[in-house]
Design a protein around this motif. Structure first.
Motif, PDB file in Angstrom:
ATOM      1  N   TYR A   1       0.840  -1.186   0.000  1.00  0.00           N
ATOM      2  CA  TYR A   1       0.000   0.000   0.000  1.00  0.00           C
ATOM      3  C   TYR A   1       0.877   1.238   0.000  1.00  0.00           C
ATOM      4  O   TYR A   1       1.929   1.261   0.658  1.00  0.00           O
TER       5      TYR A   1
ATOM      6  N   CYS B   1      -4.646   6.331   0.842  1.00  0.00           N
ATOM      7  CA  CYS B   1      -4.073   4.989   0.885  1.00  0.00           C
ATOM      8  C   CYS B   1      -4.625   4.184  -0.275  1.00  0.00           C
ATOM      9  O   CYS B   1      -5.831   4.131  -0.486  1.00  0.00           O
TER      10      CYS B   1
ATOM     11  N   CYS C   1      -7.750   1.533  -0.987  1.00  0.00           N
ATOM     12  CA  CYS C   1      -7.644   0.696   0.201  1.00  0.00           C
ATOM     13  C   CYS C   1      -9.027   0.530   0.812  1.00  0.00           C
ATOM     14  O   CYS C   1      -9.742   1.510   1.010  1.00  0.00           O
TER      15      CYS C   1
ATOM     16  N   CYS D   1      -6.759   4.696   7.582  1.00  0.00           N
ATOM     17  CA  CYS D   1      -6.819   3.252   7.792  1.00  0.00           C
ATOM     18  C   CYS D   1      -5.657   2.790   8.672  1.00  0.00           C
ATOM     19  O   CYS D   1      -4.803   3.566   9.073  1.00  0.00           O
TER      20      CYS D   1
ATOM     21  N   HIS E   1      -3.120   1.129   7.737  1.00  0.00           N
ATOM     22  CA  HIS E   1      -1.831   1.317   7.060  1.00  0.00           C
ATOM     23  C   HIS E   1      -1.239   2.683   7.408  1.00  0.00           C
ATOM     24  O   HIS E   1      -0.034   2.818   7.638  1.00  0.00           O
TER      25      HIS E   1
HETATM   26 ZN   LIG Z   1      -4.861   1.496   3.862  1.00  0.00          ZN
END
Ligand SMILES: [Zn+2]
Lengths: 433, 155
Positions: free
Chosen positions: B46, B58, B66, B74, B76
């Motif tokens: 990602y 993302c 994402c 998120c 990530h």
């Molecule tokens: Zn993400």
């Protein structure tokens, strides 16, 4: 020996003046040549005055006059950088002579390898010179991320040329550091002397490509004295200091140099150096000597290992310390007090401050261990206007502490290896993208 | 008199990174940006960022959105910011994102919780190519020998 170190409390004549003059150029560099005030111009003229009658004199006078008229060409900045480098080079020579006189140690001659033709890298070097000039014009105290970012492409090309490793490693560290301080207007204090060093060292290195030192093949026994760790985010240069005996004993540097990513640091960075490095770290841990074969013994004091050395007997660095020798000075263009690293054995009560800035995190040879040592082997360094000592080996009542002795144990604790993970990512994504 | 120091401390990472989860993180162009490994698919990464003011993004390296973005950063992006804190220190990351007041937030949750921003739709190409050029460092060759110039860079 204590008396010898007392001889170092007074600086040789001219050193303080040289450092002060360098500082005047640093003020202009910080302020920006595009906005020099009368007081800056006066100080630059005073700098030019000092060079009157020397080979650099006419060029420095011309450069100072040009920037005074706000005519900014790269050649003027190269000349000003050369002037600063010459001042610090003279300080280096005077300081080294002082240290060696105090130690009663003869100086080996310097080798001046012939510079290589710039040939294919001429455009790269010119572009680096141009960017460094722009930094000076704008002034480092007005630094923004956008001042630095456009240099990225040139820097990548410099890094790709192994002949330019020194300049590329220097500029990479300088760029990283400038980025950390951007915007400089928000920084409480800027390391102006240091930045003057880095700027001028990079500038003069854009002028010529260094030649290679001569060498001969050698084999013998190496007694480790301790590790000097030099690193920034993207480059590591680990130097093992040792006493190398191939019939004649001499101090050598055993270097391990390479590019790295910022995520790989500390003990893990030794992954860069593979099989050759592992026995070296084990010898530091076990206080052993190393049997070295088919190594490259260079005229500049480097001993380059081409194959993994073998562990030999117990090492006795303090017993051998009387045989320490001086290493040859760098070529003239590269002389600067920061490069002085004179190996010495010191008794308790030597009175020199410990160069704590050179002790890596996690070292078993901490400032306290060095302070309590019954005897100490270290590198005599010069910074902040005085002599200091970087500890390599500290005698204690039990086994001695040695810089780098902790690395084998630290490396056993590492779980996954960042370098392997990144190489896997790199092979998957670089090819797949 | 100002101290004439050639070597100073500084630039040491604040902690040890986990490149397996977050192979790349940088502060650039007013953003904390980087690449986060997918937990499930080894071929996928990602590309994420959060910027000063709180805007965030993302998506996968193939520009698929994402699934974890539901009106907020998120996991990530949280992982990315936590790694940035390990690499650059909380104070610098917070200042870079314009969160300058008060003590630096100790983790991504606190830091991101203090930002209000919207999702940005942007091609992951720029960050991804910066990641590839970062990986280049693993392949570069240095000239053997003591690199004298590194004498200015104590650990
Ligand atoms: Zn993400």
């Amino acid at each position: 020996m204590v008396r010898a170190m007392n001889a170092l409390t007074t600086l040789p004549p001219g050193v303080d003046e040289a450092l002060g003059l360098a500082g005047q150029l640093d003020d202009a560099l910080l302020h920006g040549f595009a906005r020099l005030g009368d007081e800056h111009r006066d100080r630059l003229e005073a700098l030019a005055g000092v060079f009157e009658g020397s080979p650099l004199g006419p060029a420095v006078a011309e450069a100072v006059a040009a920037v005074g008229r706000s005519e900014f060409v790269a050649r003027s900045f190269l000349t000003l950088a050369s002037a600063r480098v010459a001042l610090l080079g003279a300080a280096h020579d005077a300081l080294l002579a002082q240290a060696r006189e105090a130690l009663g140690r003869p100086s080996p001659p310097a080798e001046e390898p012939t510079p290589r033709p710039a040939a294919g890298s001429a455009a790269l070097l010119a572009s680096s010179q141009q960017w460094l000039s722009e930094l000076a014009i704008a002034g480092l105290s007005h630094l923004e991320e956008t001042t630095v970012a456009p240099f990225a492409a040139t820097l990548e090309n410099l890094q790709a040329d192994p002949d330019l490793t020194g300049l590329a490693a220097l500029l990479t560290g300088f760029v990283n550091e400038l980025m950390r301080h951007a915007p400089a207007s928000k920084s409480a204090s800027l390391p102006s002397f240091r930045w003057g060093d880095l700027w001028s060292a990079a500038m003069v290195r854009t002028h010529q490509v260094p030649g290679s030192p001569t060498f001969r093949e050698a084999e013998g026994v190496l007694t480790p004295l301790g590790l000097d760790v030099q690193a920034h985010e993207n480059f590591a240069c680990f130097v093992l200091y040792g006493l190398f005996d191939d019939g004649e004993a001499r101090t050598v540097r055993v270097p391990f140099s390479g590019y790295k990513v910022d995520a790989i640091a500390g003990a893990e960075a030794w992954d860069l150096f593979g099989d050759v490095a592992e026995p070296v770290l084990k010898a530091l841990d076990g206080r052993k000597t190393l049997r070295v074969a088919r190594a490259e013994l260079r005229a500049d004091g480097d001993l380059i290992l081409r194959s993994p050395p073998e562990a030999a007997g117990a090492a006795d660095p303090f017993g051998l310390a009387d045989r320490l020798t001086a290493t040859p000075p760098p070529p003239a263009l590269y002389r600067h007090p920061v490069h002085i690293a004179e190996p010495v054995k010191l008794p308790r009560g030597h009175g020199l401050p410990i160069a704590t800035e050179r002790i890596p995190d996690g070292s078993e040879l901490t400032k306290d261990v060095a302070g309590e040592a019954t005897e100490l082997i270290g590198l005599l360094r010069f910074d902040r206007g005085g002599w200091r000592v970087q500890p390599l080996c500290a005698g204690t009542r039990k086994k001695y502490a040695i810089a780098g002795g902790e690395l084998t144990a630290a490396r056993k604790k590492l779980k996954n290896r960042s370098l392997d993970v990144l190489k896997e990512r790199s092979s998957r994504l670089l090819r797949g993208s | 008199m100002r101290e004439r120091a050639s070597v100073v401390e500084g630039g040491r990472p604040a902690g040890r990174r986990t490149v397996k989860d977050v192979p790349f993180v940088e502060l650039s162009g007013g953003r904390v940006q980087g690449v986060v490994s997918s937990g499930s698919d080894v071929e996928r990464v990602y590309v994420s960022f959060v910027e000063s003011g709180g805007g965030y993004s993302c998506c996968t390296n193939n520009n698929r959105p994402c699934g974890g973005l539901r009106g907020a950063p998120c996991k990530h992006i949280h992982e990315l910011v936590d790694e940035a804190i390990l690499q650059f220190g909380a104070a610098r990351v917070a200042a870079y994102l314009g969160v300058a007041d008060g003590p630096p937030p100790e983790d991504a949750r606190t830091l991101l919780g203090g930002l209000r921003g919207d999702e940005r739709k942007e091609s992951p190409g720029v960050v991804f190519s910066r990641f590839l050029s970062y990986l280049r460092y693993c392949e570069l060759q240095a000239r053997p020998g003591t690199v004298l110039e590194m004498g200015w860079f104590a650990p």
